[in-house]
Scaffold this active site. Structure first.
Site, PDB file in Angstrom:
ATOM      1  N   GLY A  88      -5.226   5.394 -13.267  1.00 37.68           N
ATOM      2  CA  GLY A  88      -5.818   4.945 -12.002  1.00 37.68           C
ATOM      3  C   GLY A  88      -5.291   5.642 -10.775  1.00 37.68           C
ATOM      4  O   GLY A  88      -5.987   5.722  -9.754  1.00 37.68           O
ATOM      5  N   GLY A 145     -17.716  -5.458  -8.564  1.00 36.24           N
ATOM      6  CA  GLY A 145     -17.285  -5.612  -7.177  1.00 36.24           C
ATOM      7  C   GLY A 145     -17.536  -4.360  -6.365  1.00 36.24           C
ATOM      8  O   GLY A 145     -18.331  -3.489  -6.740  1.00 36.24           O
ATOM      9  N   GLY A 146     -16.817  -4.240  -5.234  1.00 31.80           N
ATOM     10  CA  GLY A 146     -17.027  -3.111  -4.332  1.00 31.80           C
ATOM     11  C   GLY A 146     -16.699  -1.770  -4.951  1.00 31.80           C
ATOM     12  O   GLY A 146     -17.433  -0.788  -4.770  1.00 31.80           O
ATOM     13  N   THR A 190      -9.400  -1.380   3.246  1.00 32.87           N
ATOM     14  CA  THR A 190      -9.272  -1.916   1.899  1.00 32.87           C
ATOM     15  C   THR A 190      -9.631  -3.396   1.892  1.00 32.87           C
ATOM     16  O   THR A 190     -10.071  -3.948   2.903  1.00 32.87           O
ATOM     17  CB  THR A 190      -7.852  -1.659   1.350  1.00 32.87           C
ATOM     18  OG1 THR A 190      -7.792  -1.999  -0.030  1.00 32.87           O
ATOM     19  CG2 THR A 190      -6.787  -2.421   2.123  1.00 32.87           C
ATOM     20  N   LYS A 220     -14.035  -4.099   3.438  1.00 22.70           N
ATOM     21  CA  LYS A 220     -14.935  -2.963   3.249  1.00 22.70           C
ATOM     22  C   LYS A 220     -16.374  -3.297   3.645  1.00 22.70           C
ATOM     23  O   LYS A 220     -17.077  -2.435   4.187  1.00 22.70           O
ATOM     24  CB  LYS A 220     -14.870  -2.467   1.803  1.00 22.70           C
ATOM     25  CG  LYS A 220     -13.531  -1.831   1.449  1.00 22.70           C
ATOM     26  CD  LYS A 220     -13.522  -1.298   0.032  1.00 22.70           C
ATOM     27  CE  LYS A 220     -12.163  -0.724  -0.324  1.00 22.70           C
ATOM     28  NZ  LYS A 220     -12.131  -0.146  -1.691  1.00 22.70           N
ATOM     29  N   ASP A 275     -24.384   8.147   3.191  1.00 18.44           N
ATOM     30  CA  ASP A 275     -25.341   7.624   2.207  1.00 18.44           C
ATOM     31  C   ASP A 275     -24.690   6.662   1.223  1.00 18.44           C
ATOM     32  O   ASP A 275     -25.286   5.637   0.864  1.00 18.44           O
ATOM     33  CB  ASP A 275     -25.994   8.780   1.445  1.00 18.44           C
ATOM     34  CG  ASP A 275     -26.947   9.590   2.300  1.00 18.44           C
ATOM     35  OD1 ASP A 275     -27.316   9.110   3.391  1.00 18.44           O
ATOM     36  OD2 ASP A 275     -27.309  10.703   1.883  1.00 18.44           O
ATOM     37  N   SER A 289       0.813  -1.217   0.000  1.00 17.17           N
ATOM     38  CA  SER A 289       0.000   0.000   0.000  1.00 17.17           C
ATOM     39  C   SER A 289       0.849   1.272   0.000  1.00 17.17           C
ATOM     40  O   SER A 289       1.852   1.370   0.712  1.00 17.17           O
ATOM     41  CB  SER A 289      -0.920   0.014   1.232  1.00 17.17           C
ATOM     42  OG  SER A 289      -1.644   1.231   1.283  1.00 17.17           O
TER      43      SER A 289
END
Length: 285
Positions: free
Chosen positions: A248, A133-134, A67, A71, A83, A21
């Site tokens: 990214g 995915g998430g 991460t 999550k 929200d 990370s």
């Protein structure tokens, strides 16, 4: 070097694995630049349960970036949620307030800001979202909440998961058309923006393309949330076909900047954070 003493606030990234990370670099750089008495560490935790939350409270951890794979746990075990976290049923940020952890999701807003580096006005744009995915959920719900997209098309390798995801997003965003589209049925004229949320192209993963390059045209904006390598196969093909590309690392940068502001109540030193991030990514080349 900023002073760090016994009254320093403790922050960190919670996930498994986290050795790779770049979040500690980003946040500690920001703390130092603002002379904030705080430290950001990496918490490599494979299993998350109620005892983990109790431990974090005992350690008085002031805030967390969360991460993979935690999550969903962060949403289920928080005391309050914004929200977007509620819509996604996933959170990537915890803030400690009066012995309670409040959950936020900065992935979606971070992705929106990344896209806006290339497309300042997103209203009416038709987005092709690759994956379900998430991260895809955070981006889909954020797009629907703040940008009034023309449509959100979902595509991926698993028809059942893709359709279920599209139905879930549609149920939560009734004013936006959300559809699952099989890859062979896609046409270049059906979308304006491509957003890859799959790991295809990531270092150490399958280096395949998440979308046939023949579908890419100069009118498209292509955003790959994968940031290592910076120039993924999708980004390389998009550039070759004269698309506008969004790297990214922008999403990583902007979601971290939003977290920093939640952690401290201060504006993030984004230019400095971006410089340090790009330097670290280039060292990986």
């Amino acid at each position: 070097m900023a002073r760090i003493d016994g009254s320093a606030r403790l922050f960190g990234i919670l996930g498994h694995p986290v050795a790779h990370s770049l979040s500690p670099l980003l946040h500690n750089t920001a703390f130092e630049s603002k002379s904030i008495n705080a430290l950001y560490a990496a918490f490599n935790v494979a299993e998350a349960d109620a005892s983990l939350k109790r431990a974090l409270l005992k350690l008085n951890v002031s805030g967390l970036s969360i991460t993979i794979p935690h999550k969903s746990w962060a949403f289920r075990f928080c005391d309050a949620a914004d929200d977007l976290s509620q819509a996604c049923e996933a959170a990537n940020t915890w803030i400690l307030r009066e012995d309670e952890y409040h959950a936020y999701n900065t992935d979606g807003p971070g992705a929106i800001r990344a896209l806006q580096t290339a497309i300042p006005e997103l209203r009416g744009k038709r987005h092709l979202l690759l994956g379900y995915g998430g991260a895809a959920a955070a981006i889909a719900f954020a797009l629907a909440q703040v940008s009034s997209p023309g449509a959100i098309l979902i595509s991926g390798r698993n028809r059942r998961k893709g359709r279920a995801f599209a139905q879930r997003v549609q149920a939560g965003t009734k004013r936006t058309v959300v559809e699952y589209v099989e890859a062979p049925e896609l046409r270049a004229e059906d979308f304006d923006v491509v957003i890859n949320t799959t790991p295809l192209g990531m270092e150490g993963k399958d280096q395949g393309m998440p979308l046939p390059s023949a579908l890419l045209a100069p009118a498209h904006t292509v955003f790959d949330i994968v940031y290592t390598p910076m120039r993924t196969p999708l980004i390389a093909q998009a550039a070759e076909r004269r698309c506008t590309v969004v790297y990214g690392y922008y999403m990583l940068l902007y979601q971290a900047a939003l977290q920093f502001e939640l952690f401290t109540g201060e504006a993030a030193p984004e230019n400095l954070m971006e410089r340090e991030l790009l330097s670290a990514l280039r060292r990986k080349l």
